[in-house]
Design a protein around this motif. Structure first.
Motif, PDB file in Angstrom:
ATOM      1  N   ILE A 172      -6.708  -3.350  -0.967  1.00 41.25           N
ATOM      2  CA  ILE A 172      -6.426  -3.217   0.459  1.00 41.25           C
ATOM      3  C   ILE A 172      -7.714  -2.781   1.152  1.00 41.25           C
ATOM      4  CG2 ILE A 172      -5.074  -2.031   2.216  1.00 41.25           C
ATOM      5  CD1 ILE A 172      -2.990  -1.477   0.017  1.00 41.25           C
ATOM      6  N   ASP A 173      -8.079  -3.497   2.208  1.00 44.80           N
ATOM      7  CA  ASP A 173      -9.273  -3.145   2.979  1.00 44.80           C
ATOM      8  C   ASP A 173      -8.873  -3.001   4.435  1.00 44.80           C
ATOM      9  OD1 ASP A 173     -12.090  -2.725   3.397  1.00 44.80           O
ATOM     10  OD2 ASP A 173     -12.153  -4.742   4.259  1.00 44.80           O
ATOM     11  N   LYS A 174      -9.159  -1.829   5.036  1.00 49.78           N
ATOM     12  CA  LYS A 174      -8.788  -1.553   6.429  1.00 49.78           C
ATOM     13  C   LYS A 174     -10.053  -1.473   7.274  1.00 49.78           C
ATOM     14  CE  LYS A 174      -5.478   1.734   4.574  1.00 49.78           C
ATOM     15  NZ  LYS A 174      -5.107   3.145   4.581  1.00 49.78           N
ATOM     16  N   LYS A 175     -10.040  -2.201   8.399  1.00 54.01           N
ATOM     17  CA  LYS A 175     -11.149  -2.133   9.354  1.00 54.01           C
ATOM     18  C   LYS A 175     -10.551  -1.843  10.730  1.00 54.01           C
ATOM     19  CE  LYS A 175     -14.613  -4.832   7.066  1.00 54.01           C
ATOM     20  NZ  LYS A 175     -14.313  -5.541   5.927  1.00 54.01           N
TER      21      LYS A 175
ATOM     22  N   ALA B 192      -6.062  -2.343  13.681  1.00 58.71           N
ATOM     23  CA  ALA B 192      -6.783  -2.404  12.404  1.00 58.71           C
ATOM     24  C   ALA B 192      -6.545  -3.776  11.791  1.00 58.71           C
ATOM     25  CB  ALA B 192      -6.309  -1.312  11.457  1.00 58.71           C
ATOM     26  N   ARG B 193      -7.596  -4.359  11.244  1.00 62.39           N
ATOM     27  CA  ARG B 193      -7.472  -5.597  10.472  1.00 62.39           C
ATOM     28  C   ARG B 193      -7.359  -5.172   9.018  1.00 62.39           C
ATOM     29  NH1 ARG B 193      -8.015 -10.375  12.266  1.00 62.39           N
ATOM     30  NH2 ARG B 193      -9.082 -11.248  10.475  1.00 62.39           N
ATOM     31  N   VAL B 194      -6.209  -5.473   8.437  1.00 58.48           N
ATOM     32  CA  VAL B 194      -5.944  -5.061   7.066  1.00 58.48           C
ATOM     33  C   VAL B 194      -5.943  -6.303   6.179  1.00 58.48           C
ATOM     34  CG1 VAL B 194      -4.354  -3.864   5.527  1.00 58.48           C
ATOM     35  CG2 VAL B 194      -4.543  -3.151   7.927  1.00 58.48           C
ATOM     36  N   SER B 195      -6.814  -6.301   5.175  1.00 57.38           N
ATOM     37  CA  SER B 195      -6.877  -7.407   4.215  1.00 57.38           C
ATOM     38  C   SER B 195      -6.199  -6.987   2.925  1.00 57.38           C
ATOM     39  CB  SER B 195      -8.326  -7.794   3.937  1.00 57.38           C
ATOM     40  OG  SER B 195      -8.918  -8.318   5.093  1.00 57.38           O
ATOM     41  N   PHE B 196      -5.334  -7.845   2.452  1.00 52.95           N
ATOM     42  CA  PHE B 196      -4.614  -7.637   1.202  1.00 52.95           C
ATOM     43  C   PHE B 196      -5.127  -8.678   0.215  1.00 52.95           C
ATOM     44  CE2 PHE B 196      -1.849  -6.420   4.681  1.00 52.95           C
ATOM     45  CZ  PHE B 196      -1.300  -5.219   4.264  1.00 52.95           C
ATOM     46  N   GLU B 197      -5.407  -8.259  -1.017  1.00 56.45           N
ATOM     47  CA  GLU B 197      -5.941  -9.182  -2.012  1.00 56.45           C
ATOM     48  C   GLU B 197      -5.338  -8.905  -3.385  1.00 56.45           C
ATOM     49  OE1 GLU B 197     -10.405 -10.651  -2.901  1.00 56.45           O
ATOM     50  OE2 GLU B 197     -10.152  -9.543  -1.021  1.00 56.45           O
ATOM     51  N   LEU B 198      -5.011  -9.982  -4.099  1.00 59.10           N
ATOM     52  CA  LEU B 198      -4.509  -9.903  -5.469  1.00 59.10           C
ATOM     53  C   LEU B 198      -5.255 -10.929  -6.316  1.00 59.10           C
ATOM     54  CD1 LEU B 198      -0.616  -9.764  -5.036  1.00 59.10           C
ATOM     55  CD2 LEU B 198      -2.109  -7.922  -5.786  1.00 59.10           C
ATOM     56  N   PRO B 199      -5.381 -10.696  -7.615  1.00 52.59           N
ATOM     57  CA  PRO B 199      -6.027 -11.695  -8.481  1.00 52.59           C
ATOM     58  C   PRO B 199      -5.188 -12.968  -8.563  1.00 52.59           C
ATOM     59  CG  PRO B 199      -5.142  -9.895  -9.791  1.00 52.59           C
ATOM     60  CD  PRO B 199      -4.962  -9.506  -8.360  1.00 52.59           C
ATOM     61  N   ALA B 200      -5.851 -14.088  -8.793  1.00 59.42           N
ATOM     62  CA  ALA B 200      -5.182 -15.396  -8.867  1.00 59.42           C
ATOM     63  C   ALA B 200      -4.081 -15.405  -9.916  1.00 59.42           C
ATOM     64  CB  ALA B 200      -6.201 -16.493  -9.146  1.00 59.42           C
ATOM     65  N   GLU B 201      -4.244 -14.654 -11.001  1.00 60.85           N
ATOM     66  CA  GLU B 201      -3.262 -14.632 -12.091  1.00 60.85           C
ATOM     67  C   GLU B 201      -1.948 -13.968 -11.681  1.00 60.85           C
ATOM     68  OE1 GLU B 201      -6.374 -12.378 -12.921  1.00 60.85           O
ATOM     69  OE2 GLU B 201      -7.102 -14.384 -12.508  1.00 60.85           O
ATOM     70  N   ALA B 202      -1.919 -13.307 -10.533  1.00 54.63           N
ATOM     71  CA  ALA B 202      -0.720 -12.592 -10.108  1.00 54.63           C
ATOM     72  C   ALA B 202       0.466 -13.528  -9.899  1.00 54.63           C
ATOM     73  CB  ALA B 202      -0.994 -11.815  -8.819  1.00 54.63           C
TER      74      ALA B 202
ATOM     75  N   TRP C 259       8.916  -9.159  -7.053  1.00 51.06           N
ATOM     76  CA  TRP C 259       8.282  -8.182  -6.162  1.00 51.06           C
ATOM     77  C   TRP C 259       7.202  -7.420  -6.923  1.00 51.06           C
ATOM     78  CZ3 TRP C 259       9.160  -8.357  -1.130  1.00 51.06           C
ATOM     79  CH2 TRP C 259      10.326  -8.959  -0.676  1.00 51.06           C
ATOM     80  N   ARG C 260       6.119  -7.113  -6.219  1.00 50.23           N
ATOM     81  CA  ARG C 260       5.021  -6.358  -6.823  1.00 50.23           C
ATOM     82  C   ARG C 260       4.482  -5.366  -5.797  1.00 50.23           C
ATOM     83  NH1 ARG C 260      -0.434  -8.672  -9.787  1.00 50.23           N
ATOM     84  NH2 ARG C 260      -1.650  -6.768  -9.596  1.00 50.23           N
ATOM     85  N   ASN C 261       4.112  -4.202  -6.280  1.00 55.18           N
ATOM     86  CA  ASN C 261       3.475  -3.200  -5.425  1.00 55.18           C
ATOM     87  C   ASN C 261       1.964  -3.270  -5.586  1.00 55.18           C
ATOM     88  OD1 ASN C 261       5.856  -2.271  -4.383  1.00 55.18           O
ATOM     89  ND2 ASN C 261       5.991  -0.495  -5.725  1.00 55.18           N
ATOM     90  N   ASP C 262       1.270  -2.671  -4.632  1.00 58.17           N
ATOM     91  CA  ASP C 262      -0.189  -2.607  -4.674  1.00 58.17           C
ATOM     92  C   ASP C 262      -0.603  -1.249  -5.221  1.00 58.17           C
ATOM     93  OD1 ASP C 262      -3.004  -2.328  -3.905  1.00 58.17           O
ATOM     94  OD2 ASP C 262      -2.648  -4.137  -2.729  1.00 58.17           O
ATOM     95  N   GLU C 263      -1.439  -1.254  -6.235  1.00 59.64           N
ATOM     96  CA  GLU C 263      -1.888  -0.005  -6.863  1.00 59.64           C
ATOM     97  C   GLU C 263      -2.744   0.841  -5.930  1.00 59.64           C
ATOM     98  OE1 GLU C 263      -3.856  -1.219 -10.435  1.00 59.64           O
ATOM     99  OE2 GLU C 263      -2.027  -2.016 -11.316  1.00 59.64           O
ATOM    100  N   GLU C 264      -3.276   0.233  -4.855  1.00 57.74           N
ATOM    101  CA  GLU C 264      -4.127   0.959  -3.913  1.00 57.74           C
ATOM    102  C   GLU C 264      -3.385   1.397  -2.657  1.00 57.74           C
ATOM    103  OE1 GLU C 264      -7.796  -1.041  -3.082  1.00 57.74           O
ATOM    104  OE2 GLU C 264      -8.228  -1.353  -5.195  1.00 57.74           O
TER     105      GLU C 264
ATOM    106  N   ASN D 172       8.728   0.987  -2.295  1.00 59.73           N
ATOM    107  CA  ASN D 172       7.889   0.212  -1.395  1.00 59.73           C
ATOM    108  C   ASN D 172       6.534   0.886  -1.290  1.00 59.73           C
ATOM    109  OD1 ASN D 172      10.024  -1.508  -0.832  1.00 59.73           O
ATOM    110  ND2 ASN D 172      10.578  -0.478   1.080  1.00 59.73           N
ATOM    111  N   CYS D 173       5.508   0.115  -1.053  1.00 57.80           N
ATOM    112  CA  CYS D 173       4.178   0.641  -0.779  1.00 57.80           C
ATOM    113  C   CYS D 173       4.158   1.149   0.662  1.00 57.80           C
ATOM    114  CB  CYS D 173       3.125  -0.449  -0.899  1.00 57.80           C
ATOM    115  SG  CYS D 173       3.028  -1.204  -2.517  1.00 57.80           S
ATOM    116  N   VAL D 174       3.300   2.123   0.914  1.00 56.35           N
ATOM    117  CA  VAL D 174       3.089   2.623   2.267  1.00 56.35           C
ATOM    118  C   VAL D 174       1.629   2.432   2.629  1.00 56.35           C
ATOM    119  CG1 VAL D 174       3.156   4.642   3.791  1.00 56.35           C
ATOM    120  CG2 VAL D 174       4.941   4.314   2.064  1.00 56.35           C
ATOM    121  N   LEU D 175       1.406   1.880   3.809  1.00 62.94           N
ATOM    122  CA  LEU D 175       0.070   1.685   4.366  1.00 62.94           C
ATOM    123  C   LEU D 175      -0.051   2.640   5.540  1.00 62.94           C
ATOM    124  CD1 LEU D 175      -2.523  -0.101   4.467  1.00 62.94           C
ATOM    125  CD2 LEU D 175      -1.261  -1.570   6.048  1.00 62.94           C
TER     126      LEU D 175
END
Length: 98
Positions: free
Chosen positions: A2-5, A13-23, A75-80, A93-96
């Motif tokens: 997760i990247d927050k700008k 805020a522009r929030v970028s979410f990213e996961l590996p292709a294998e996900a 469903w998958r959560n983000d470790e970050e 649920n994840c919280v941002l």
């Protein structure tokens, strides 16, 4: 990942979410209370560098719950994530935090 700008004014805020292709094999969506848990609202794109990515503009000063939906079934959560909260399905649920 997760990247927050935060904008210069600090209201968005522009929030970028990213996961590996294998996900996931075919699709990944970022779903949460910011899009009424609609899996079609924020699909992630598979980039050439080998990651799924989506960027969303959100208001600052709020917390948002979200999860990833992989291949429309898992469903998958983000470790970050900033935090985790229980949901009505006996999962979390994840919280941002913005």
């Amino acid at each position: 990942m997760i990247d927050k700008k935060v904008s210069a004014k600090g209201t968005k805020a522009r929030v970028s979410f990213e996961l590996p292709a294998e996900a996931a094999e075919n699709s990944v969506a970022v779903v949460g209370d910011f899009n009424e848990w609609n899996p079609e609202a924020n699909p992630m794109k598979l980039l050439k560098k080998g990651t799924w990515k989506a960027t969303i503009s959100l208001d600052t000063g709020s917390n948002y719950q979200f999860r990833y939906l992989l291949d429309n079934q898992t469903w998958r959560n983000d470790e970050e994530a900033d935090a985790y909260v229980p949901n009505e399905f006996a999962e979390e649920n994840c919280v941002l935090e913005l």
